[in-house]
Design a protein around this motif. Structure first.
Motif, mmCIF file in Angstrom:
data_model
loop_
_atom_site.group_PDB
_atom_site.id
_atom_site.type_symbol
_atom_site.label_atom_id
_atom_site.label_comp_id
_atom_site.label_asym_id
_atom_site.label_seq_id
_atom_site.Cartn_x
_atom_site.Cartn_y
_atom_site.Cartn_z
ATOM 1 N N TYR A 64 34.746 10.238 -51.618
ATOM 2 C CA TYR A 64 34.896 11.681 -51.532
ATOM 3 C C TYR A 64 33.571 12.399 -51.762
ATOM 4 N N VAL A 65 33.563 13.632 -51.288
ATOM 5 C CA VAL A 65 32.421 14.527 -51.409
ATOM 6 C C VAL A 65 32.868 15.733 -52.220
ATOM 7 N N ILE A 66 31.991 16.233 -53.060
ATOM 8 C CA ILE A 66 32.247 17.472 -53.789
ATOM 9 C C ILE A 66 31.476 18.593 -53.097
ATOM 10 N N LEU A 67 32.178 19.670 -52.758
ATOM 11 C CA LEU A 67 31.544 20.886 -52.247
ATOM 12 C C LEU A 67 31.849 21.955 -53.280
ATOM 13 N N ALA A 68 30.818 22.440 -53.968
ATOM 14 C CA ALA A 68 31.040 23.353 -55.081
ATOM 15 C C ALA A 68 30.175 24.600 -54.965
ATOM 16 N N GLY A 112 18.597 15.842 -65.489
ATOM 17 C CA GLY A 112 17.594 14.811 -65.733
ATOM 18 C C GLY A 112 18.030 13.423 -65.314
ATOM 19 N N SER A 113 19.312 13.176 -65.308
ATOM 20 C CA SER A 113 19.795 11.848 -64.910
ATOM 21 C C SER A 113 20.580 11.908 -63.595
ATOM 22 N N TYR A 114 20.498 13.026 -62.913
ATOM 23 C CA TYR A 114 21.282 13.241 -61.700
ATOM 24 C C TYR A 114 20.636 12.540 -60.507
ATOM 25 N N SER A 115 21.442 11.756 -59.766
ATOM 26 C CA SER A 115 20.861 11.022 -58.632
ATOM 27 C C SER A 115 21.768 10.931 -57.407
ATOM 28 N N ILE A 116 22.911 11.580 -57.422
ATOM 29 C CA ILE A 116 23.813 11.542 -56.261
ATOM 30 C C ILE A 116 23.177 12.337 -55.125
ATOM 31 N N GLU A 117 23.273 11.809 -53.915
ATOM 32 C CA GLU A 117 22.722 12.519 -52.765
ATOM 33 C C GLU A 117 23.370 13.900 -52.687
ATOM 34 N N THR A 118 22.529 14.934 -52.775
ATOM 35 C CA THR A 118 23.041 16.296 -52.910
ATOM 36 C C THR A 118 22.243 17.278 -52.074
ATOM 37 N N LEU A 119 22.970 18.234 -51.517
ATOM 38 C CA LEU A 119 22.374 19.374 -50.840
ATOM 39 C C LEU A 119 22.560 20.584 -51.744
ATOM 40 N N PHE A 120 21.463 21.112 -52.252
ATOM 41 C CA PHE A 120 21.490 22.348 -53.034
ATOM 42 C C PHE A 120 21.188 23.497 -52.077
ATOM 43 N N ILE A 121 22.019 24.530 -52.106
ATOM 44 C CA ILE A 121 21.844 25.718 -51.267
ATOM 45 C C ILE A 121 21.767 26.904 -52.217
ATOM 46 N N GLN A 122 20.681 27.666 -52.140
ATOM 47 C CA GLN A 122 20.506 28.764 -53.088
ATOM 48 C C GLN A 122 19.904 29.972 -52.381
ATOM 49 N N ASN A 123 20.455 31.153 -52.661
ATOM 50 C CA ASN A 123 19.868 32.379 -52.141
ATOM 51 C C ASN A 123 18.506 32.601 -52.784
ATOM 52 N N TYR A 146 17.817 14.553 -53.346
ATOM 53 C CA TYR A 146 18.395 15.849 -52.995
ATOM 54 C C TYR A 146 17.601 16.534 -51.880
ATOM 55 N N GLN A 147 18.266 17.502 -51.271
ATOM 56 C CA GLN A 147 17.633 18.462 -50.374
ATOM 57 C C GLN A 147 17.902 19.834 -50.961
ATOM 58 N N LEU A 148 16.973 20.752 -50.757
ATOM 59 C CA LEU A 148 17.125 22.108 -51.268
ATOM 60 C C LEU A 148 16.888 23.080 -50.119
ATOM 61 N N LEU A 166 26.273 24.128 -42.813
ATOM 62 C CA LEU A 166 25.300 23.291 -43.537
ATOM 63 C C LEU A 166 25.955 22.013 -44.061
ATOM 64 N N THR A 167 27.212 22.118 -44.462
ATOM 65 C CA THR A 167 27.957 20.938 -44.917
ATOM 66 C C THR A 167 28.123 19.949 -43.780
ATOM 67 N N LYS A 168 28.512 20.440 -42.606
ATOM 68 C CA LYS A 168 28.671 19.550 -41.447
ATOM 69 C C LYS A 168 27.358 18.851 -41.094
ATOM 70 N N GLN A 169 26.271 19.586 -41.147
ATOM 71 C CA GLN A 169 24.958 18.995 -40.865
ATOM 72 C C GLN A 169 24.612 17.933 -41.897
ATOM 73 N N PHE A 170 24.815 18.241 -43.160
ATOM 74 C CA PHE A 170 24.477 17.320 -44.243
ATOM 75 C C PHE A 170 25.325 16.043 -44.183
ATOM 76 N N LEU A 171 26.599 16.217 -43.856
ATOM 77 C CA LEU A 171 27.499 15.065 -43.791
ATOM 78 C C LEU A 171 27.493 14.406 -42.415
ATOM 79 N N GLU A 172 26.673 14.962 -41.508
ATOM 80 C CA GLU A 172 26.528 14.436 -40.147
ATOM 81 C C GLU A 172 27.861 14.413 -39.416
ATOM 82 N N ILE A 173 28.590 15.517 -39.531
ATOM 83 C CA ILE A 173 29.858 15.680 -38.828
ATOM 84 C C ILE A 173 29.557 16.373 -37.510
ATOM 85 N N LYS A 174 30.025 15.813 -36.443
ATOM 86 C CA LYS A 174 29.776 16.374 -35.103
ATOM 87 C C LYS A 174 30.863 17.331 -34.721
#
Length: 174
Positions: A64-68, A112-123, A146-148, A166-174
């Motif tokens: 599973y993926v978390i989108l938060a 500091g210990s975070y390593s899950i592949e993550t896309l951070f999106i910030q205004n 991560y990507q930011l 952006l989620t579709k792009q990150f998860l490579e959903i066509k």
């Protein structure tokens, strides 16, 4: 693919999550975590209770993926740090970093210990933490994998269509 959506604190975020689910639902099985305080007179999330619910939702899923968004990001990072959940990837929009600090959550330690592949999106100028300040926090804490992405904006609002795309792009959903 399974996606768990953890919205922000305000009940209006449920509509945001529904819009994303409607867009991504063709590609994934999506669960929106309903926060208990949305149905009561409480204004704020009960983090321990919502963490229990998240663990229960995630325990029934293989991959599973978390989108938060916002406070949902804090809920996810805490649960990951405590090894209660193990998502394969995460998408985090509008991290509520300042809220976490103000409420004595050790967000720097968690990152500091975070390593899950993550896309951070910030205004760019989000009052919860600006894009540049988030970039500095992530680098200072040696967060990896991560990507930011910076969006234009000086508020804490994140367009559901933009986040879904952006989620579709990150998860490579066509």
């Amino acid at each position: 693919m399974n996606i768990i959506i953890l919205a922000g604190n305000s009940h209006e975020n449920y509509t945001w999550a529904q819009k994303i689910k409607a867009t991504l639902g063709n590609f994934a099985k999506i669960t929106i975590q309903d926060y208990d305080h949305w149905k009561s007179s409480n204004k704020f999330i009960n983090m321990p209770e919502e963490k229990k619910k998240l663990i229960e939702i995630a325990s029934g899923l293989e991959n599973y993926v978390i989108l938060a968004k916002s406070i949902g990001v804090i809920l996810a990072i805490q649960s990951i740090y405590e090894q209660n959940i193990k998502p394969s990837k995460c998408i985090f929009a509008g991290m509520a970093f300042n809220w976490a600090k103000e409420n004595n959550y050790p967000i720097d330690q968690w990152l500091g210990s975070y390593s899950i592949e993550t896309l951070f999106i910030q205004n760019e100028n989000d009052p919860a933490i600006s894009f540049e300040d988030l970039r500095c926090v992530i680098n200072k804490n040696n967060t990896v994998n991560y990507q930011l992405i910076k969006l234009l904006g000086d508020n804490h609002k994140y367009n559901a269509d933009t986040i879904a795309e952006l989620t579709k792009q990150f998860l490579e959903i066509k």
